[in-house]
Scaffold this active site. Structure first.
Site, PDB file in Angstrom:
ATOM      1  N   ASP A  44     -11.678  35.620  15.670  1.00  0.00           N
ATOM      2  CA  ASP A  44     -10.485  34.818  15.409  1.00  0.00           C
ATOM      3  C   ASP A  44     -10.845  33.617  14.551  1.00  0.00           C
ATOM      4  O   ASP A  44     -11.566  32.724  14.994  1.00  0.00           O
ATOM      5  CB  ASP A  44      -9.906  34.327  16.744  1.00  0.00           C
ATOM      6  CG  ASP A  44      -8.658  33.486  16.549  1.00  0.00           C
ATOM      7  OD1 ASP A  44      -7.577  34.067  16.400  1.00  0.00           O
ATOM      8  OD2 ASP A  44      -8.776  32.234  16.493  1.00  0.00           O
ATOM      9  N   TYR A  49      -9.870  26.592   9.499  1.00  0.00           N
ATOM     10  CA  TYR A  49     -11.199  26.378  10.110  1.00  0.00           C
ATOM     11  C   TYR A  49     -12.289  26.229   9.051  1.00  0.00           C
ATOM     12  O   TYR A  49     -13.429  25.923   9.383  1.00  0.00           O
ATOM     13  CB  TYR A  49     -11.575  27.539  11.055  1.00  0.00           C
ATOM     14  CG  TYR A  49     -10.685  27.731  12.252  1.00  0.00           C
ATOM     15  CD1 TYR A  49      -9.712  26.797  12.603  1.00  0.00           C
ATOM     16  CD2 TYR A  49     -10.802  28.861  13.050  1.00  0.00           C
ATOM     17  CE1 TYR A  49      -8.889  26.991  13.690  1.00  0.00           C
ATOM     18  CE2 TYR A  49      -9.983  29.054  14.157  1.00  0.00           C
ATOM     19  CZ  TYR A  49      -9.023  28.123  14.458  1.00  0.00           C
ATOM     20  OH  TYR A  49      -8.211  28.327  15.543  1.00  0.00           O
ATOM     21  N   LYS A  74      -5.275  33.047  10.157  1.00  0.00           N
ATOM     22  CA  LYS A  74      -3.990  32.359  10.361  1.00  0.00           C
ATOM     23  C   LYS A  74      -3.555  31.602   9.117  1.00  0.00           C
ATOM     24  O   LYS A  74      -4.387  31.124   8.345  1.00  0.00           O
ATOM     25  CB  LYS A  74      -4.103  31.371  11.539  1.00  0.00           C
ATOM     26  CG  LYS A  74      -4.758  31.952  12.778  1.00  0.00           C
ATOM     27  CD  LYS A  74      -4.673  31.009  13.977  1.00  0.00           C
ATOM     28  CE  LYS A  74      -5.587  31.462  15.093  1.00  0.00           C
ATOM     29  NZ  LYS A  74      -6.979  31.017  14.945  1.00  0.00           N
ATOM     30  N   HIS A 107      -0.081  29.873  12.139  1.00  0.00           N
ATOM     31  CA  HIS A 107      -0.945  29.057  12.999  1.00  0.00           C
ATOM     32  C   HIS A 107      -0.163  28.049  13.844  1.00  0.00           C
ATOM     33  O   HIS A 107      -0.507  27.793  14.991  1.00  0.00           O
ATOM     34  CB  HIS A 107      -1.973  28.318  12.116  1.00  0.00           C
ATOM     35  CG  HIS A 107      -3.173  27.836  12.842  1.00  0.00           C
ATOM     36  ND1 HIS A 107      -4.414  27.758  12.275  1.00  0.00           N
ATOM     37  CD2 HIS A 107      -3.347  27.380  14.113  1.00  0.00           C
ATOM     38  CE1 HIS A 107      -5.293  27.301  13.152  1.00  0.00           C
ATOM     39  NE2 HIS A 107      -4.666  27.050  14.278  1.00  0.00           N
TER      40      HIS A 107
HETATM   41  N1  LIG Z   1      -4.280  28.571  17.568  1.00  0.00           N
HETATM   42  C1  LIG Z   1      -4.761  27.378  17.801  1.00  0.00           C
HETATM   43  O1  LIG Z   1      -4.106  26.354  17.547  1.00  0.00           O
HETATM   44  C2  LIG Z   1      -6.150  27.253  18.365  1.00  0.00           C
HETATM   45  C3  LIG Z   1      -6.598  26.016  18.862  1.00  0.00           C
HETATM   46  C4  LIG Z   1      -7.882  25.951  19.388  1.00  0.00           C
HETATM   47  C5  LIG Z   1      -8.685  27.081  19.435  1.00  0.00           C
HETATM   48  N2  LIG Z   1      -8.234  28.276  18.928  1.00  0.00           N
HETATM   49  C6  LIG Z   1      -9.052  29.514  18.954  1.00  0.00           C
HETATM   50  O2  LIG Z   1      -9.498  29.745  20.298  1.00  0.00           O
HETATM   51  C7  LIG Z   1     -10.916  29.862  20.320  1.00  0.00           C
HETATM   52  C8  LIG Z   1     -11.480  29.408  21.650  1.00  0.00           C
HETATM   53  O3  LIG Z   1     -11.148  28.049  21.912  1.00  0.00           O
HETATM   54  P1  LIG Z   1     -12.199  26.859  21.751  1.00  0.00           P
HETATM   55  O4  LIG Z   1     -13.343  27.334  20.924  1.00  0.00           O
HETATM   56  O5  LIG Z   1     -11.466  25.670  21.251  1.00  0.00           O
HETATM   57  O6  LIG Z   1     -12.645  26.539  23.237  1.00  0.00           O
HETATM   58  P2  LIG Z   1     -13.179  27.411  24.483  1.00  0.00           P
HETATM   59  O7  LIG Z   1     -13.588  28.770  24.053  1.00  0.00           O
HETATM   60  O8  LIG Z   1     -12.206  27.245  25.592  1.00  0.00           O
HETATM   61  O9  LIG Z   1     -14.459  26.572  24.926  1.00  0.00           O
HETATM   62  C9  LIG Z   1     -15.599  26.466  24.122  1.00  0.00           C
HETATM   63  C10 LIG Z   1     -16.582  25.576  24.880  1.00  0.00           C
HETATM   64  O10 LIG Z   1     -17.000  26.231  26.086  1.00  0.00           O
HETATM   65  C11 LIG Z   1     -18.411  26.338  26.125  1.00  0.00           C
HETATM   66  N3  LIG Z   1     -18.742  27.626  26.727  1.00  0.00           N
HETATM   67  C12 LIG Z   1     -18.455  28.861  26.251  1.00  0.00           C
HETATM   68  N4  LIG Z   1     -18.810  29.816  27.126  1.00  0.00           N
HETATM   69  C13 LIG Z   1     -19.343  29.175  28.206  1.00  0.00           C
HETATM   70  C14 LIG Z   1     -19.875  29.618  29.444  1.00  0.00           C
HETATM   71  N5  LIG Z   1     -19.921  30.911  29.767  1.00  0.00           N
HETATM   72  N6  LIG Z   1     -20.343  28.663  30.303  1.00  0.00           N
HETATM   73  C15 LIG Z   1     -20.308  27.357  29.991  1.00  0.00           C
HETATM   74  N7  LIG Z   1     -19.816  26.881  28.828  1.00  0.00           N
HETATM   75  C16 LIG Z   1     -19.315  27.781  27.950  1.00  0.00           C
HETATM   76  C17 LIG Z   1     -18.884  26.241  24.684  1.00  0.00           C
HETATM   77  O11 LIG Z   1     -20.148  25.655  24.623  1.00  0.00           O
HETATM   78  P3  LIG Z   1     -21.437  26.462  24.023  1.00  0.00           P
HETATM   79  O12 LIG Z   1     -21.087  26.772  22.593  1.00  0.00           O
HETATM   80  O13 LIG Z   1     -22.561  25.482  24.155  1.00  0.00           O
HETATM   81  O14 LIG Z   1     -21.619  27.688  24.853  1.00  0.00           O
HETATM   82  C18 LIG Z   1     -17.828  25.291  24.087  1.00  0.00           C
HETATM   83  O15 LIG Z   1     -18.172  23.948  24.333  1.00  0.00           O
HETATM   84  C19 LIG Z   1     -11.327  28.994  19.112  1.00  0.00           C
HETATM   85  O16 LIG Z   1     -12.677  29.168  18.732  1.00  0.00           O
HETATM   86  C20 LIG Z   1     -10.311  29.416  18.100  1.00  0.00           C
HETATM   87  O17 LIG Z   1     -10.649  30.673  17.528  1.00  0.00           O
HETATM   88  C21 LIG Z   1      -6.979  28.366  18.395  1.00  0.00           C
END
Ligand SMILES: NC(=O)c1ccc[n+]([C@@H]2O[C@H](COP(=O)([O-])OP(=O)(O)OC[C@H]3O[C@@H](n4cnc5c(N)ncnc54)[C@H](OP(=O)(O)O)[C@@H]3O)[C@@H](O)[C@H]2O)c1
Length: 283
Positions: A44, A49, A74, A107
């Site tokens: 994704d 990004y 997006k 998006h």
């Molecule tokens: N549509 C939108 O507006 C929007 C907004 C935000 C995000 N997104 C999408 O959603 C995806 C996911 O959201 P996100 O990246 O913001 O946050 P997330 O996946 O909820 O959290 C990422 C965080 O969690 C940690 N982490 C991951 N797996 C873990 C585990 N098993 N144990 C402990 N810590 C863990 C990572 O650290 P480490 O890297 O150190 O493991 C990082 O700090 C994004 O990458 C993006 O593609 C979309």
């Protein structure tokens, strides 16, 4: 891997890999390459990004056949109009080095997204994209878009995690046959999610990590997840959630953690529209 079937019949892995905030070019390419090695097949990204090129290089170098991958990008607010959306889609494809996307999302629910949707319907009809959808659309915006257009979005990517469970949105999406996808499945690592006592207890009970408990909970709710991790061990952990089941009682324990609102952004607030309309990604 388990799959969901979108409303147009195509299949999507229930767990993918998100690449938000990976902006260093070489590092992103390396991390996405690691994720492909770990077994991820769904990715994704977004024009906003600034990493589509790096994601594309990692895909090209992986040797994995294109048809085994599920790639989402997006359309940013600035390009949300009938006139701009098709060019923005082509620009994303070029940056990714691909000739089609599996899923293209609006998006944000801002700008002329009705015009953008009509352009995306045409891209879909011309078979240039396998599915189209939206992101951050609340119930009313989603229903209104559906009621006034030909194609129902295949998916709505919204913030959801144990502290913001989107129970009403989930019902609305079920009603209209729109797949829910979670962004920030771990609350972006915030709100003390990995040390939350109920989740820590469940991790001990099931001999899994807190991350795996959270992802299993999402999967059992039928929510597609795209967790991001830069750590190869956690990348693997996050895929390894198909060998256990949370009991109904334990699902209810997690259900009780819902605060009912986001602590990251409120899409019903004018400040969200102001902030996101103000973010320009190109001239
Ligand atoms: N549509 C939108 O507006 C929007 C907004 C935000 C995000 N997104 C999408 O959603 C995806 C996911 O959201 P996100 O990246 O913001 O946050 P997330 O996946 O909820 O959290 C990422 C965080 O969690 C940690 N982490 C991951 N797996 C873990 C585990 N098993 N144990 C402990 N810590 C863990 C990572 O650290 P480490 O890297 O150190 O493991 C990082 O700090 C994004 O990458 C993006 O593609 C979309």
């Amino acid at each position: 891997m388990e799959y969901v079937t979108l409303n147009n019949g195509i299949q999507m892995p229930i767990i993918g890999f998100g690449v938000y905030q990976l902006t260093d070019d070489k590092e992103t390419e390396r991390i996405v390459g690691e994720a492909i090695k770990a077994g991820y097949r769904s990715f994704d990204t977004s024009s906003a990004y600034f990493n589509e090129e790096a994601v594309g290089r990692a895909i090209a170098n992986s040797g994995v056949p294109r048809e085994e991958l599920f790639i989402t990008s997006k359309l940013w607010v600035q390009d949300a109009s009938y006139d701009k959306a098709k060019a923005a889609y082509q620009a994303s494809l070029t940056r990714l080095g691909l000739d089609y996307l599996d899923l293209y999302l609006i998006h944000q629910p801002f700008g002329d997204y009705y015009g953008a949707w009509r352009a995306m319907e045409e891209l879909y009809a011309a078979k240039k994209v396998r599915a189209i959808g939206v992101s951050n659309f609340d119930d009313a915006r989603l229903a209104d878009l559906i009621l006034n257009n030909h194609i129902t979005p295949a998916l709505d990517q919204v913030e959801t995690h144990p502290f913001f469970q989107q129970k009403t949105a989930l019902e609305t999406m079920k009603k209209y046959d729109v797949q829910i996808e979670s962004w920030g499945p771990f609350s972006q690592g915030g709100q003390g999610i990995f040390t939350q006592p109920v989740l820590v207890d469940l991790a001990k009970t099931y001999q899994k990590s807190v991350g795996q408990i959270i992802l299993r909970w999402h999967v059992q709710r039928g929510v597609v997840v795209i967790p991001k991790s830069t750590n190869p061990e956690r990348m693997k952990d996050n895929l390894n959630v198909f060998d256990f089941n949370l009991s109904d009682t334990d699902m209810e324990k997690i259900a009780a953690l819902d605060l009912g609102h986001s602590e990251a952004i409120n899409y019903l607030d004018a400040s969200a529209a102001e902030m996101l309309n103000g973010l320009k990604i190109h001239d």
